[in-house]
Each structure stands twice: as structure tokens, then as C-alpha cells.
Design an enzyme around this catalytic site. Structure first.
Site, PDB file in Angstrom:
ATOM      1  N   SER A   1      19.475 -16.218 -15.119  1.00  0.00           N
ATOM      2  CA  SER A   1      19.248 -15.251 -14.051  1.00  0.00           C
ATOM      3  C   SER A   1      17.773 -14.958 -13.810  1.00  0.00           C
ATOM      4  O   SER A   1      17.351 -14.782 -12.667  1.00  0.00           O
ATOM      5  CB  SER A   1      20.006 -13.965 -14.334  1.00  0.00           C
TER       6      SER A   1
ATOM      7  N   ARG B   1      31.807 -17.673 -22.544  1.00  0.00           N
ATOM      8  CA  ARG B   1      31.938 -16.207 -22.495  1.00  0.00           C
ATOM      9  C   ARG B   1      33.235 -15.729 -21.863  1.00  0.00           C
ATOM     10  O   ARG B   1      33.871 -14.795 -22.364  1.00  0.00           O
ATOM     11  CB  ARG B   1      30.788 -15.618 -21.662  1.00  0.00           C
TER      12      ARG B   1
ATOM     13  N   ASP C   1      22.840   0.079  -5.660  1.00  0.00           N
ATOM     14  CA  ASP C   1      22.115   0.684  -4.522  1.00  0.00           C
ATOM     15  C   ASP C   1      21.835  -0.328  -3.405  1.00  0.00           C
ATOM     16  O   ASP C   1      22.023  -0.035  -2.220  1.00  0.00           O
ATOM     17  CB  ASP C   1      20.755   1.270  -4.964  1.00  0.00           C
TER      18      ASP C   1
HETATM   19  C1  LIG Z   1      20.936  -6.835 -22.447  1.00  0.00           C
HETATM   20  C2  LIG Z   1      20.650  -7.906 -21.424  1.00  0.00           C
HETATM   21  C3  LIG Z   1      20.170  -9.141 -21.847  1.00  0.00           C
HETATM   22  C4  LIG Z   1      19.894 -10.150 -20.910  1.00  0.00           C
HETATM   23  N1  LIG Z   1      19.385 -11.340 -21.324  1.00  0.00           N
HETATM   24  C5  LIG Z   1      19.004 -12.259 -20.416  1.00  0.00           C
HETATM   25  C6  LIG Z   1      18.355 -13.467 -20.801  1.00  0.00           C
HETATM   26  O1  LIG Z   1      18.137 -13.704 -21.989  1.00  0.00           O
HETATM   27  N2  LIG Z   1      17.988 -14.345 -19.822  1.00  0.00           N
HETATM   28  C7  LIG Z   1      18.230 -14.122 -18.499  1.00  0.00           C
HETATM   29  O2  LIG Z   1      17.884 -14.954 -17.657  1.00  0.00           O
HETATM   30  N3  LIG Z   1      18.845 -12.989 -18.110  1.00  0.00           N
HETATM   31  C8  LIG Z   1      19.227 -12.053 -19.010  1.00  0.00           C
HETATM   32  N4  LIG Z   1      19.851 -10.910 -18.610  1.00  0.00           N
HETATM   33  C9  LIG Z   1      20.067 -10.686 -17.179  1.00  0.00           C
HETATM   34  C10 LIG Z   1      18.758 -10.281 -16.521  1.00  0.00           C
HETATM   35  O3  LIG Z   1      18.034  -9.438 -17.400  1.00  0.00           O
HETATM   36  C11 LIG Z   1      19.013  -9.536 -15.214  1.00  0.00           C
HETATM   37  O4  LIG Z   1      19.865 -10.301 -14.400  1.00  0.00           O
HETATM   38  C12 LIG Z   1      17.698  -9.307 -14.515  1.00  0.00           C
HETATM   39  O5  LIG Z   1      16.842  -8.504 -15.305  1.00  0.00           O
HETATM   40  C13 LIG Z   1      17.897  -8.641 -13.186  1.00  0.00           C
HETATM   41  O6  LIG Z   1      16.614  -8.493 -12.628  1.00  0.00           O
HETATM   42  P1  LIG Z   1      16.436  -7.748 -11.257  1.00  0.00           P
HETATM   43  O7  LIG Z   1      14.969  -7.750 -10.987  1.00  0.00           O
HETATM   44  O8  LIG Z   1      17.361  -8.320 -10.253  1.00  0.00           O
HETATM   45  O9  LIG Z   1      16.945  -6.268 -11.551  1.00  0.00           O
HETATM   46  P2  LIG Z   1      16.444  -5.202 -12.624  1.00  0.00           P
HETATM   47  O10 LIG Z   1      15.594  -5.812 -13.663  1.00  0.00           O
HETATM   48  O11 LIG Z   1      17.657  -4.447 -13.046  1.00  0.00           O
HETATM   49  O12 LIG Z   1      15.511  -4.271 -11.780  1.00  0.00           O
HETATM   50  C14 LIG Z   1      16.029  -3.505 -10.747  1.00  0.00           C
HETATM   51  C15 LIG Z   1      15.006  -2.431 -10.461  1.00  0.00           C
HETATM   52  O13 LIG Z   1      15.313  -1.812  -9.212  1.00  0.00           O
HETATM   53  C16 LIG Z   1      15.211  -0.421  -9.392  1.00  0.00           C
HETATM   54  N5  LIG Z   1      16.106   0.208  -8.405  1.00  0.00           N
HETATM   55  C17 LIG Z   1      17.462   0.148  -8.353  1.00  0.00           C
HETATM   56  N6  LIG Z   1      17.906   0.833  -7.280  1.00  0.00           N
HETATM   57  C18 LIG Z   1      16.803   1.333  -6.647  1.00  0.00           C
HETATM   58  C19 LIG Z   1      16.610   2.122  -5.502  1.00  0.00           C
HETATM   59  N7  LIG Z   1      17.633   2.565  -4.750  1.00  0.00           N
HETATM   60  N8  LIG Z   1      15.340   2.461  -5.133  1.00  0.00           N
HETATM   61  C20 LIG Z   1      14.288   2.027  -5.885  1.00  0.00           C
HETATM   62  N9  LIG Z   1      14.398   1.259  -6.983  1.00  0.00           N
HETATM   63  C21 LIG Z   1      15.662   0.925  -7.369  1.00  0.00           C
HETATM   64  C22 LIG Z   1      15.616  -0.142 -10.803  1.00  0.00           C
HETATM   65  O14 LIG Z   1      15.109   1.094 -11.252  1.00  0.00           O
HETATM   66  C23 LIG Z   1      15.003  -1.332 -11.522  1.00  0.00           C
HETATM   67  O15 LIG Z   1      13.676  -1.055 -11.881  1.00  0.00           O
HETATM   68  C24 LIG Z   1      20.140  -9.907 -19.545  1.00  0.00           C
HETATM   69  C25 LIG Z   1      20.632  -8.658 -19.117  1.00  0.00           C
HETATM   70  C26 LIG Z   1      20.890  -7.678 -20.059  1.00  0.00           C
HETATM   71  C27 LIG Z   1      21.410  -6.348 -19.563  1.00  0.00           C
END
Ligand SMILES: Cc1cc2nc3c(=O)[nH]c(=O)nc-3n(C[C@H](O)[C@H](O)[C@H](O)COP(=O)(O)OP(=O)(O)OC[C@H]3O[C@@H](n4cnc5c(N)ncnc54)[C@H](O)[C@@H]3O)c2cc1C
Length: 358
Positions: free
Chosen positions: A242, A140, A73
């Protein structure tokens, strides 16, 4: 943290609300459109600084560890505003997603290979020795490419992870959740059965190009977290970096964000609803997974571009707003940007691998 934020007097939290569009109306003001997911009503509001923290782009792929919300998005909205993206084709795959139905894959931690689990092909034969002297402990990207190469040479669409030689106590003490999930999801006992695994999309190293304050190439528009390309991960993110990056850049952005804040004017006025194309997200996921995944080729990338553009040109506009149409449009436009980026890469680096490049 959520509780703390909700109690701050100067913060309004809108849950179950989706940002669907942003436009820059004046030098210092964005007008944004948000949808209340409970009733599909669209509202207008304004802000002087806009931070996109919308996460990754796993929704572009058939299989991902990301939750279904990861539909690109932020990339879509910022791209419409003219913000630059970079290295969107630097996609990290996790080598061992549990092979099962559905888009969101359960992740079998790499630690299991660290404890001695071995990858085997459909005949039950080890293969990592053919690809890297570090065997199962190679990075990886190397393990993911090795598994993909094996899958392309066999009938089964997955390989096996054999954890049967790991001590019972180690499994019970360190991997109780993996043991439980494999049992619930596939009825497996990982102490006696092989685990079917495939590489699955996991993390987007690229994204919206940002500077050291997390600001995109559009003044006042910020991107933080997985949606951003800070450059810190290079072409091959190290596991677990991350969350650190997201926290660090959130902090780095404060000096620019705190400056010149305009108080929001929340308006419930009727506004023109953005038009979205009716497109099938599964068709796009198929194209991206086939041609834009772990092993790419110029022919495949051109094929992907052609097929995606065909989908876009043939699609008709929907007459009323739906969240699924919006998300499918985000997936389509982000997929086009990803393929364009992949076609522009000049060398194989980290997670990026194209058989026509060196
Ligand atoms: C299974 C798994 C294990 C992982 N393990 C690790 C780890 O051990 N260590 C590490 O550093 N990283 C890890 N990662 C990576 C890390 O979790 C992610 O990179 C990180 O959570 C991303 O955070 P973010 O805040 O950018 O996005 P997110 O946590 O994905 O949050 C995005 C938010 O934005 C909201 N959103 C999206 N689009 C819209 C919109 N148009 N309008 C309003 N809201 C919206 C979503 O609903 C969500 O709540 C892992 C990822 C996964 C999937």
C-alpha cells in the site's frame, strides 16, 4: 519529510485542521470548508484541484489496526460531490490483532507465525489443518476466515497464538516489541503464555474509483493512498504494497495536478455551517462488524442496510458543529456505501466472502 515540506515557500501547512465539506462551484473550482480543531472555527477556502489523502476506513469497525482518524472522511466528502466508489466491501482483515479493550488493536505480526507460532482454539487444540494445507502460513483472508469459524463454534471471543515453542533468542532479537507490548497491555509473557488474538479490520482495498493519474470520476478531484481504489490490489492486497501504491500514484498525479493551478484565496468569512446528524458511531460499528465483516450473508447484509437506514432516518440534526458528529456522519454514509457494494458483489473473490455466493 515533514520538516522539508514545512520549509517549502509555496506550501502552507494547516495542522489540526479537518476538511469537512467540498463543493464544486465552477468547472475548475472547489470551495472547501475546513475546521480549526483547536477552536472549532470553520473557514472557507478555494482550490482548482483537490487531493484527498484521508486514509482508510477502520473506524467503521469495532476493532481495527487503523488509528481512530480512519473514519472514511474522504469517501464521505467525495461521495457528496458525486464521485464514484468501488469495491468498498473488499476489506482486508489482519488475522492476528491482539484481543484487548478498545477500538485500535495492536498487531501481532504474521512473521511470528512464520517463525513457528501456532493458532489454537479455546481448548488449546490446533485447527488450521482443517482449513488449508499451508496451515498458519495460508493467506490472510483464509486464516481470518478460519479463526472466525472457530470463534463462532466456541465460547471465547478469541483464539490463541502459541509462540511458546519459538527459541528465546528469536523472540528477543526479532520480536522484542511484541514481547513488550503483550506484557504491558495484558501482562503476558509470550514465551510461556498463549496470546489471545482475533482478526481485525486492517486495510481497505476499494475506495474512491480513480484513473491512472489518481483522478476520481469528478474532474479535478484526486484520491491518493488508502482512500483510493486504483485496482492495483485487486480483491486481495499483498502485505506491504500500500505504501508503494500511495507513492507511485502521488507521482502519477503530478502532470494533472501541476496544470492550471489557481492560487488559494483563504477567507475567514462567516459561512453557512454544514448540518450533521447526531448518530452514535458505536451502533454503526456494531452493525458493520456483525454483518459486513469477514463472513457475510445476503440476509445479514440486508439486515445491516435496514438497521443503518433506520439509524439515519431517526437521527436529528445537530444545531452546532462538532468533530465527533462529523466523523460519525462519515462513518454512517461510508457504512451504507460499503453494505450497498457488498450486496452488489456477484462472486466470492479474495477478501470478499458471502455464504450465499460461490
Ligand atoms: C499497523 C499497520 C501496519 C501497516 N504496515 C504496512 C506495511 O508494512 N507496508 C505497507 O505498505 N502498508 C502498511 N500498512 C498500511 C499503510 O500504513 C496504510 O495503507 C497507509 O499508511 C495509508 O496511507 P494514507 O496516506 O492513505 O493514509 P494515512 O496515513 O492514514 O493518513 C491519512 C491522513 O489524513 C488525515 N485526515 C483524515 N481525514 C481528514 C480530514 N477530514 N481532514 C484533514 N485530514 C484528514 C489523517 O489525520 C491522517 O493524517 C499498515 C497499516 C497499519 C494500520
Amino acid at each position: 519529510m515533514i520538516e522539508k515540506i514545512k520549509n517549502l515557500p509555496n506550501v502552507d501547512v494547516f495542522e489540526n485542521t479537518t476538511l469537512i465539506n467540498a463543493e464544486k462551484v465552477k468547472d475548475n473550482t472547489f470551495t472547501i470548508q475546513i475546521v480549526d480543531n483547536n477552536n472549532n472555527l470553520i473557514h472557507n477556502t478555494f482550490c482548482s484541484k483537490l487531493v484527498l489523502a484521508t486514509g482508510g476506513i477502520g473506524g467503521l469497525f469495532e476493532k481495527s489496526t487503523n488509528q481512530e482518524i480512519a473514519t472514511g472522511d474522504g469517501i464521505y466528502i467525495a461521495n457528496k460531490l458525486g464521485a464514484k466508489t468501488e469495491n468498498l466491501s473488499y476489506i482486508q482483515f489482519h488475522p492476528t490483532g491482539l484481543y484487548q479493550e478498545g477500538n485500535v488493536s495492536f498487531l501481532i505480526t504474521e512473521a511470528l507465525r512464520g517463525s513457528g507460532a501456532i493458532l489454537k482454539n479455546e481448548k488449546g487444540v490446533e485447527f488450521m489443518y482443517k482449513y488449508d494445507e499451508r496451515l498458519e502460513l495460508a493467506p490472510r483472508d483464509i486464516v481470518s476466515r478460519a479463526i472466525t469459524t472457530e470463534i463462532n463454534q466456541q465460547k471465547l471471543p478469541y483464539v490463541y497464538l502459541d509462540a511458546t515453542k519459538i527459541d528465546k533468542e528469536i523472540i528477543e532479537n526479532h520480536y522484542p516489541n511484541i514481547k513488550k507490548e503483550c506484557n504491558i497491555r495484558l501482562g503476558l509473557n509470550i514465551q510461556t503464555d498463549f496470546i489471545p488474538v482475533i482478526p481485525v479490520q486492517h486495510y481497505s482495498c476499494g475506495g474512491l474509483k480513480v484513473n491512472e493519474y489518481g483522478e476520481t470520476t469528478i474532474s479535478g478531484l484526486f484520491a491518493i493512498g488508502e482512500v483510493a481504489s486504483t485496482g492495483l490490489h485487486g480483491a486481495n492486497r499483498l502485505a506491504s504494497n500500500s505504501l508503494l501504491e500511495a507513492i507511485a500514484f502521488a507521482k502519477f498525479s503530478i502532470p494533472l495536478l501541476a496544470d492550471n493551478i489557481v492560487v488559494n484565496q483563504y477567507s475567514r468569512s462567516e459561512i453557512e455551517i454544514s448540518k450533521f446528524l447526531k448518530v452514535e458511531k458505536t451502533a454503526i460499528q456494531k452493525i458493520i462488524s456483525r454483518y459486513g465483516g469477514i463472513i457475510k450473508s445476503n440476509e445479514g447484509l440486508n439486515q445491516a442496510m435496514y438497521q443503518l437506514l433506520e439509524i439515519k432516518l431517526k437521527a436529528i440534526e445537530s444545531d452546532k458543529f462538532s468533530l465527533s458528529d462529523f466523523e460519525a456522519n462519515c462513518i454512517l454514509e461510508t457504512a451504507l456505501l460499503l453494505i450497498k457494494d457488498a450486496l452488489n458483489q456477484k462472486e466470492n473473490k479474495g477478501v470478499y466472502f458471502n455464504t450465499d455466493l460461490t
